[in-house]
Design a protein around this motif. Structure first.
Motif, short mmCIF file in Angstrom:
data_model
loop_
_atom_site.label_atom_id
_atom_site.label_comp_id
_atom_site.label_asym_id
_atom_site.label_seq_id
_atom_site.Cartn_x
_atom_site.Cartn_y
_atom_site.Cartn_z
N GLY A 176 -53.91 41.52 -45.15
CA GLY A 176 -55.15 41.33 -44.37
C GLY A 176 -54.99 40.21 -43.36
N ALA A 177 -54.31 39.13 -43.83
CA ALA A 177 -54.07 38.02 -42.89
C ALA A 177 -53.19 38.47 -41.72
CB ALA A 177 -53.43 36.86 -43.64
N LEU A 178 -52.13 39.29 -42.07
CA LEU A 178 -51.27 39.81 -40.99
C LEU A 178 -52.05 40.69 -40.03
CD1 LEU A 178 -48.05 40.69 -43.02
CD2 LEU A 178 -48.39 38.77 -41.45
N ILE A 179 -52.92 41.52 -40.61
CA ILE A 179 -53.74 42.41 -39.77
C ILE A 179 -54.65 41.60 -38.86
CG2 ILE A 179 -55.62 44.10 -39.83
CD1 ILE A 179 -54.26 45.26 -42.38
N ASP A 180 -55.23 40.54 -39.41
CA ASP A 180 -56.10 39.69 -38.59
C ASP A 180 -55.33 39.06 -37.43
OD1 ASP A 180 -58.23 40.33 -40.16
OD2 ASP A 180 -58.09 38.52 -41.42
N ILE A 181 -54.08 38.61 -37.77
CA ILE A 181 -53.26 38.01 -36.70
C ILE A 181 -52.95 39.03 -35.60
CG2 ILE A 181 -51.00 37.01 -36.19
CD1 ILE A 181 -51.11 35.70 -38.98
N GLU A 182 -52.55 40.22 -36.03
CA GLU A 182 -52.22 41.26 -35.05
C GLU A 182 -53.44 41.68 -34.24
OE1 GLU A 182 -48.99 43.11 -34.26
OE2 GLU A 182 -48.88 40.98 -34.65
N ARG A 183 -54.58 41.78 -34.90
CA ARG A 183 -55.79 42.13 -34.16
C ARG A 183 -56.14 41.04 -33.14
NH1 ARG A 183 -59.59 44.62 -39.03
NH2 ARG A 183 -58.62 46.71 -39.00
N GLY A 184 -55.96 39.79 -33.56
CA GLY A 184 -56.22 38.69 -32.61
C GLY A 184 -55.30 38.76 -31.40
N ARG A 185 -54.01 39.04 -31.71
CA ARG A 185 -53.06 39.14 -30.59
C ARG A 185 -53.39 40.34 -29.70
NH1 ARG A 185 -47.06 39.05 -32.02
NH2 ARG A 185 -47.02 38.75 -29.74
N ALA A 186 -53.83 41.44 -30.33
CA ALA A 186 -54.19 42.63 -29.54
C ALA A 186 -55.40 42.33 -28.65
CB ALA A 186 -54.49 43.82 -30.45
N GLU A 187 -56.38 41.61 -29.24
CA GLU A 187 -57.54 41.24 -28.42
C GLU A 187 -57.15 40.30 -27.29
OE1 GLU A 187 -60.41 39.66 -31.08
OE2 GLU A 187 -60.89 41.60 -32.01
N GLN A 188 -56.19 39.39 -27.61
CA GLN A 188 -55.72 38.50 -26.55
C GLN A 188 -55.05 39.29 -25.43
OE1 GLN A 188 -52.96 35.56 -27.90
NE2 GLN A 188 -52.88 34.51 -25.92
N LEU A 189 -54.24 40.28 -25.83
CA LEU A 189 -53.58 41.13 -24.83
C LEU A 189 -54.60 41.92 -24.02
CD1 LEU A 189 -50.43 42.43 -26.73
CD2 LEU A 189 -50.50 40.90 -24.75
N ALA A 190 -55.62 42.40 -24.73
CA ALA A 190 -56.67 43.13 -24.00
C ALA A 190 -57.33 42.23 -22.97
CB ALA A 190 -57.70 43.67 -24.98
N GLY A 191 -57.58 40.95 -23.38
CA GLY A 191 -58.14 40.00 -22.41
C GLY A 191 -57.18 39.75 -21.26
N ASN A 192 -55.88 39.65 -21.62
CA ASN A 192 -54.88 39.45 -20.56
C ASN A 192 -54.84 40.64 -19.60
OD1 ASN A 192 -54.21 36.99 -21.65
ND2 ASN A 192 -52.46 37.78 -22.82
N ILE A 193 -54.97 41.84 -20.20
CA ILE A 193 -54.97 43.05 -19.35
C ILE A 193 -56.14 43.01 -18.39
CG2 ILE A 193 -55.31 45.54 -19.37
CD1 ILE A 193 -53.63 45.60 -21.95
N ARG A 194 -57.32 42.66 -18.95
CA ARG A 194 -58.49 42.58 -18.08
C ARG A 194 -58.31 41.49 -17.01
NH1 ARG A 194 -61.05 43.49 -23.09
NH2 ARG A 194 -61.32 41.23 -23.40
#
Length: 673
Positions: A176-194
């Motif tokens: 779950g902790a790994l998933i949270d980290i990956e989701r955070g990084r994905a959200e960061q990438l989404a922000g970077n994309i925007r």
């Protein structure tokens, strides 16, 4: 059009056009290149960001699936612990082992992807904490080995409990902790994309703005300026097609369009105005003075014209006034008189006092629907008649018939020149005191195939208007000199032949060469040809080319006669400038000389003037013996007229000379006449 040509020379215009086209092409290429670069850069950057985002999403999904499968492994382990029969246990164990295999594959794949990223937070989550994730997986594998190897014992029950604890708590929490980290990084990438998209969009907008400011807008401004210049030039061209550039009056085309718009039933009067003396003034004072005079004439006519009238310049020295308010013949005649008097007022041009002699042709619409173009033609016909008579002339149907006859005569005259029907007739000239022949004057005749021999007054004016006068003069020179050479070849003593030259020929710089060529061709000298200069052809101006040409002909050896002396407007003044050898007293002073004392006084004065200037005096147009005798008494030097000899063909002159010499030797010339 002239203004446009003055502002923009062809070479400069072509260079500016080429420069503008190069700028347009460079601007278009730069715009395309910048747009393509922005598109490629945006596509590459966004594709990399999206690929990274997709990779994190895939890893997150794999972790989520591995965690779910791990929890199901724990659930099956509990079921295995509670199984009551061996058979039931075998079934659950098989399902448990299948779930574990799937779980293990998903977990290994997800962990491999996580380690490939080498992100510090992930590495810490995998390897730090109470136990590394790999140790948890190894213990799960060990517990599965226990469950698969031993029957239901205390050891298997302990393994089941431990497996459930590992998969549903410890491993689930770590994943779950790994998933949270990956989701955070994905959200960061989404922000970077925007952010990248927004930055790229803003950058593209700034680049396009810069391209617009530094390239496109200057080009468009120049294109707009060039377009406005072309439109302005086109406007000037269109105006030049409809308006006269010198006077700003409508031209003939504009006049015709204006006439076409006039209602068919509207009353209409036209005055065709011709400045009869303009060409002489333009020749003597120069073109610039002529232009000033034309502008003055336009202004004067504009002051006379009413607001609703149309005033146009239709030729070099021609104007047309169209009026719809003054259409009665009396009103039009009064208007013509006003124009003539106004233009006759002296005006100073370049230090010279000049006035214009206007002649006017008048026409008016006689019936509703009459074509304005026909009225314009009628006014032109009346103008041609006014040039002959002076003043103003109202159009009549007979004028059109007369004009048609004159045109027919001009066509026939052109054919006559081709068929060699023009020939000189010769009128003898004698010395008053002795009766000795002093020469002959060549007078043009036309041997018309139907009307017989025609005198000059039937065709010379028409020839001048049809621009055939010069050709007739050339024929007269050639045939007269050939006749003189033929007479001398027969042994006849004819001192010279005289030929009349008009103003146009006397101003020609080629006249001396033409005479020299024809004289040399027949073997005669310049003294054998007398140049008769009509006083009416002269202009009282020392710059007139006629004066220089006549002086040059006199120096070459030609005999110079001033013809029709006494009828010009400034006869005495020419004697100061011309090298005259003889004055020819006009026949208007000779006719009825013996009956009118005032004529005798004027004629005697002209004879005395000639003697005082040491030149000869000749009387022409002598038609009676009384006139002959009186002229001899007055001391006139030479005589010419019907009473002496009528104009005759070249072949008849030898017979006349023989008869004349016989009477002269017998001393009975006047009596015989």
């Amino acid at each position: 059009m002239q203004d446009c040509a003055a502002e923009m020379s062809p070479g400069r215009s072509d260079w500016e056009d080429r420069r503008l086209f190069v700028r347009i092409r460079v601007s278009m290429f730069a715009s395309v290149a910048i747009s393509a670069a922005i598109f490629v850069a945006s596509a590459v950057a966004l594709s990399l960001l999206v690929a990274a985002y997709d990779r994190h999403g895939t890893v997150t999904l794999e972790l989520e699936r591995a965690r779910v499968l791990g929890e199901r492994v724990g659930i099956e382990a509990v079921r295995l612990q509670r199984a009551g029969s061996p058979e039931h246990r075998v079934i659950i164990l098989g399902r448990l082992q299948g779930l574990y295999a799937r779980f293990h594959g998903k977990a290994e794949t997800a962990l491999g992807d996580l380690r490939a990223v080498s992100h510090p937070a992930l590495i810490a989550a995998l390897d730090d904490g109470p136990r590394p994730v790999r140790a948890l997986l190894d213990e799960i594998a060990a517990q599965m080995a226990v469950l698969g190897a031993a029957p239901a014992t205390a050891a298997t029950r302990a393994a089941s409990r431990r497996l459930r604890l590992l998969t549903q708590r410890e491993l689930s929490d770590r994943m779950g902790a790994l998933i949270d980290i990956e989701r955070g990084r994905a959200e960061q990438l989404a922000g970077n994309i925007r952010g990248a998209g927004l930055a790229l969009g803003l950058g593209a907008l700034l680049l396009l703005l810069a391209q617009w400011l530094w390239s496109c807008r200057p080009v468009l401004r120049e294109v707009e300026a060039r377009t406005e210049a072309l439109l302005e030039a086109n406007s000037r061209v269109e105006r030049s097609l409809l308006f006269d550039g010198l006077t700003n009056l409508p031209n003939r085309r504009n006049l015709q369009e204006s006439l076409a718009r006039i209602a068919p039933g509207a009353p209409l009067g036209l005055l065709h105005i011709d400045l009869a003396g303009f060409h002489a003034i333009n020749t003597t004072l120069g073109r610039e003075a002529g232009d000033q005079l034309l502008r003055y004439a336009a202004e004067s006519l504009g002051e006379i014209a009413m607001t609703a009238d149309i005033l146009a310049r239709t030729g070099t020295d021609e104007f047309v006034l169209v009026t719809g308010r003054r259409t009665d013949p009396e009103q039009l005649q009064e208007l013509a008189v006003e124009i003539i008097e106004q233009l006759a007022q002296p005006v100073e041009i370049d230090g010279h006092q000049v006035s214009l002699e206007a002649v006017i042709g008048i026409a008016a619409r006689s019936a509703p629907g009459e074509d304005p173009e026909k009225l314009l033609a009628n006014a032109d016909i009346a103008r041609a008649r006014a040039r002959e008579e002076g003043g103003s002339v109202y159009f009549s149907v007979g004028m059109r018939e007369r004009l048609a006859a004159r045109r027919q005569t001009a066509q026939e005259l052109l054919q006559a020149l081709v068929r060699d029907e023009i020939e000189p007739f010769f009128q003898p000239q004698i010395e008053a005191a002795s009766g000795r022949i002093t020469g002959v004057e060549a007078l043009a005749r036309w041997r018309h195939p139907e009307r017989g021999v025609l005198n000059p007054h039937f065709f010379l004016d028409i020839a001048e208007q049809a621009h055939l006068g010069h050709r007739i003069t050339l024929v007269m020179i050639r045939k007269s000199l050939e006749a003189l050479a033929a007479w001398r070849a027969q042994g006849l003593e004819v001192p010279r032949v005289s030929i009349n030259f008009g103003a146009r020929e006397l101003r020609s710089p080629e006249l001396a060469d033409i005479l020299a060529f024809d004289l040399e061709r027949v073997g005669l000298a310049p003294r054998d040809l007398a140049i008769e200069v009509l006083e009416s052809a002269l202009i009282e101006d020392e710059t007139d080319p006629i004066l220089a040409n006549v002086a040059a002909l006199s120096r070459a050896g030609h005999h110079i006669d001033l013809d029709d002396f006494g009828t010009g407007h400034a006869a005495l003044s020419y004697l100061r400038h011309l090298s005259v050898d003889r004055l020819k007293i006009d026949r208007s002073f000779i006719r009825d000389l013996h009956l009118r004392p005032e004529l005798r006084k004027m004629t005697q004065a002209m004879i005395h003037l000639a003697k005082a200037l040491d030149i000869s005096a000749m009387a022409e147009g002598i038609e009676s013996q009384n006139e002959w005798r009186l002229l001899i008494e007055m001391g006139c030097d030479d005589l010419q007229g019907f009473v002496i000899g009528k104009p005759m063909p070249a072949a008849a002159l030898p017979g006349w000379i023989a008869e004349h010499e016989g009477r002269r030797s017998a001393g009975r010339l006047i009596a015989a006449a």
